[in-house]
Design a protein around this motif. Structure first.
Motif, PDB file in Angstrom:
ATOM      1  N   VAL A  95       0.833  -1.204   0.000  1.00  0.00           N
ATOM      2  CA  VAL A  95       0.000   0.000   0.000  1.00  0.00           C
ATOM      3  C   VAL A  95       0.871   1.258   0.000  1.00  0.00           C
ATOM      4  N   GLN A  96       1.936   1.230   0.800  1.00  0.00           N
ATOM      5  CA  GLN A  96       2.829   2.384   0.844  1.00  0.00           C
ATOM      6  C   GLN A  96       3.487   2.627  -0.512  1.00  0.00           C
ATOM      7  N   GLN A  97       3.932   1.555  -1.159  1.00  0.00           N
ATOM      8  CA  GLN A  97       4.585   1.707  -2.450  1.00  0.00           C
ATOM      9  C   GLN A  97       3.629   2.240  -3.502  1.00  0.00           C
ATOM     10  N   SER A  98       2.339   1.911  -3.378  1.00  0.00           N
ATOM     11  CA  SER A  98       1.373   2.406  -4.359  1.00  0.00           C
ATOM     12  C   SER A  98       1.226   3.923  -4.312  1.00  0.00           C
ATOM     13  N   PHE A  99       1.600   4.542  -3.188  1.00  0.00           N
ATOM     14  CA  PHE A  99       1.543   6.004  -3.063  1.00  0.00           C
ATOM     15  C   PHE A  99       2.906   6.651  -3.252  1.00  0.00           C
ATOM     16  N   THR A 100       3.921   5.868  -3.591  1.00  0.00           N
ATOM     17  CA  THR A 100       5.281   6.390  -3.728  1.00  0.00           C
ATOM     18  C   THR A 100       5.646   6.530  -5.194  1.00  0.00           C
ATOM     19  N   PRO A 101       6.023   7.701  -5.665  1.00  0.00           N
ATOM     20  CA  PRO A 101       6.416   7.864  -7.075  1.00  0.00           C
ATOM     21  C   PRO A 101       7.647   7.027  -7.394  1.00  0.00           C
ATOM     22  N   GLU A 102       7.802   6.676  -8.661  1.00  0.00           N
ATOM     23  CA  GLU A 102       8.951   5.891  -9.085  1.00  0.00           C
ATOM     24  C   GLU A 102      10.259   6.630  -8.808  1.00  0.00           C
ATOM     25  N   ALA A 103      10.233   7.957  -8.920  1.00  0.00           N
ATOM     26  CA  ALA A 103      11.442   8.735  -8.669  1.00  0.00           C
ATOM     27  C   ALA A 103      11.755   8.866  -7.191  1.00  0.00           C
ATOM     28  N   GLY A 104      10.793   8.471  -6.325  1.00  0.00           N
ATOM     29  CA  GLY A 104      11.004   8.583  -4.893  1.00  0.00           C
ATOM     30  C   GLY A 104      10.689   9.986  -4.392  1.00  0.00           C
ATOM     31  N   GLY A 105      10.656  10.098  -3.081  1.00  0.00           N
ATOM     32  CA  GLY A 105      10.427  11.401  -2.496  1.00  0.00           C
ATOM     33  C   GLY A 105       8.965  11.723  -2.312  1.00  0.00           C
ATOM     34  N   GLY A 106       8.487  11.578  -1.080  1.00  0.00           N
ATOM     35  CA  GLY A 106       7.112  11.924  -0.765  1.00  0.00           C
ATOM     36  C   GLY A 106       6.117  10.884  -1.224  1.00  0.00           C
ATOM     37  N   HIS A 107       4.855  11.236  -1.043  1.00  0.00           N
ATOM     38  CA  HIS A 107       3.749  10.354  -1.415  1.00  0.00           C
ATOM     39  C   HIS A 107       2.689  11.176  -2.144  1.00  0.00           C
ATOM     40  N   ASP A 108       2.124  10.609  -3.189  1.00  0.00           N
ATOM     41  CA  ASP A 108       1.055  11.292  -3.905  1.00  0.00           C
ATOM     42  C   ASP A 108       0.183  10.249  -4.588  1.00  0.00           C
ATOM     43  N   LEU A 109      -0.822  10.729  -5.307  1.00  0.00           N
ATOM     44  CA  LEU A 109      -1.773   9.859  -5.992  1.00  0.00           C
ATOM     45  C   LEU A 109      -1.490   9.761  -7.482  1.00  0.00           C
ATOM     46  N   ALA A 110      -0.276  10.129  -7.887  1.00  0.00           N
ATOM     47  CA  ALA A 110       0.051  10.109  -9.310  1.00  0.00           C
ATOM     48  C   ALA A 110      -0.050   8.694  -9.879  1.00  0.00           C
ATOM     49  N   GLY A 111       0.391   7.707  -9.095  1.00  0.00           N
ATOM     50  CA  GLY A 111       0.317   6.328  -9.569  1.00  0.00           C
ATOM     51  C   GLY A 111      -1.120   5.880  -9.802  1.00  0.00           C
ATOM     52  N   TYR A 112      -2.009   6.239  -8.890  1.00  0.00           N
ATOM     53  CA  TYR A 112      -3.422   5.875  -9.044  1.00  0.00           C
ATOM     54  C   TYR A 112      -4.043   6.590 -10.243  1.00  0.00           C
ATOM     55  N   ARG A 113      -3.715   7.875 -10.407  1.00  0.00           N
ATOM     56  CA  ARG A 113      -4.272   8.613 -11.550  1.00  0.00           C
ATOM     57  C   ARG A 113      -3.796   8.012 -12.868  1.00  0.00           C
ATOM     58  N   GLU A 114      -2.530   7.651 -12.923  1.00  0.00           N
ATOM     59  CA  GLU A 114      -1.983   7.088 -14.159  1.00  0.00           C
ATOM     60  C   GLU A 114      -2.609   5.727 -14.474  1.00  0.00           C
TER      61      GLU A 114
END
Length: 293
Positions: free
Chosen positions: A40-59
């Motif tokens: 679950v944590q990795q699903s909110f972590t961008p591939e480039a690292g650094g912080g958490h966002d919903l970019a993965g879910y949007r993509e």
């Protein structure tokens, strides 16, 4: 003093039970909950690292491939479950209520069948219905043609057939247990009053089998949603389910964030179906208690 001593003893027993519960809870957290939390944590972590966002879910949600995989997963799971319920109910009826030689042996074989891996059943179907299987071999021997007409295992219908073949015993096992508890006197009375077999099944046997059908169908539905081996071994390249999509993103594309997003969606879908099953079972049980009262 006696009341106080009893309360102290009850308190010690309660504390002891809590202490005994700690090891299995710790083992569960270490082997299941912690890896799940990492997914679950990795699903909110961008591939480039650094912080958490919903970019993965949007993509992932914006991807047509994900929407197609979600639809394919749902319709194959629902279709397989419906086929397993119909076929499993019919076969369990025959084994339980139609005397024939070998009925007990067949019932025992079902228990053994449950231990078979899913890819083994798919491999057996390939030997029968594959492009170089027995069916096409018999066709070419009879007609002299270069190839046979049977070529559906690499399509969604092949996946559907394989899942129905493999998961039907998971419906039959609880049904056979329920049928063993049916009072045969009710069937004999209904038959003596002129009721035909379809009516006996509908009014006497089916009400007793509904809880087992619900339990077996729910189990099969959840297992079909998460089935990976059957789809992979059929070689159905145009059939992409959520587990196959997780594999593709993680292994083939090295998109671990996207794979974790799809995995979280799959988990949420499975848990939601389990919660729906619990609600249905509780409602059915409450209705049965009211009817009995």
């Amino acid at each position: 003093m006696t009341m106080e001593t009893a309360r102290e003893g009850a308190g010690r027993q309660h504390t002891t039970r809590r202490l005994w519960a700690l090891p299995p809870v710790a083992a569960l957290g270490l082997t299941f909950l912690y890896p799940l939390a990492l997914v679950v944590q990795q699903s909110f972590t961008p591939e480039a690292g650094g912080g958490h966002d919903l970019a993965g879910y949007r993509e992932v949600f914006a991807s047509a491939g994900f929407r197609e995989a979600l639809w394919t997963t749902v319709w194959i799971a629902v279709g397989s479950t419906a086929g397993c319920l119909v076929l499993g109910f019919a076969l369990a009826l025959v084994i339980a209520f139609v005397p024939f030689p070998g009925g007990k042996a067949l019932s025992r074989f079902i228990d053994v069948f449950l231990a078979f891996p899913s890819f083994l059943i798919t491999l057996a179907l390939l030997f029968v219905y594959g492009t170089a299987g027995m069916a096409n071999g018999l066709w070419t021997d009879v007609t002299g043609a270069g190839s046979g007409p049977v070529d559906f295992l690499h399509t969604p219908w092949g996946v559907l057939l394989a899942e129905i073949t493999y998961f039907t015993p998971f419906v039959m096992r609880p049904l056979l247990a329920a049928f063993s508890q049916v009072d045969t006197a009710q069937i004999e009375v209904a038959s003596s009053l002129g009721a035909k077999a379809p009516r006996i099944v509908r009014q006497v046997i089916l009400p007793e089998a509904l809880p087992s059908l619900a339990a077996g169908g729910s189990l099969v539905l959840v297992m079909c949603l998460n089935e990976f081996g059957i789809v992979l071994f059929t070689g159905a390249k145009d059939v992409t389910t959520l587990p196959i999509l997780v594999y593709s993103k993680a292994i083939l594309e090295s998109d671990y964030t996207g794979a974790c997003v799809v995995a979280v969606v799959n988990i949420v879908l499975s848990v939601a179906l389990y919660g729906l099953y619990r609600v249905v079972v509780a409602t059915t049980a409450a209705g049965g208690r009211r009817a009995g009262a």
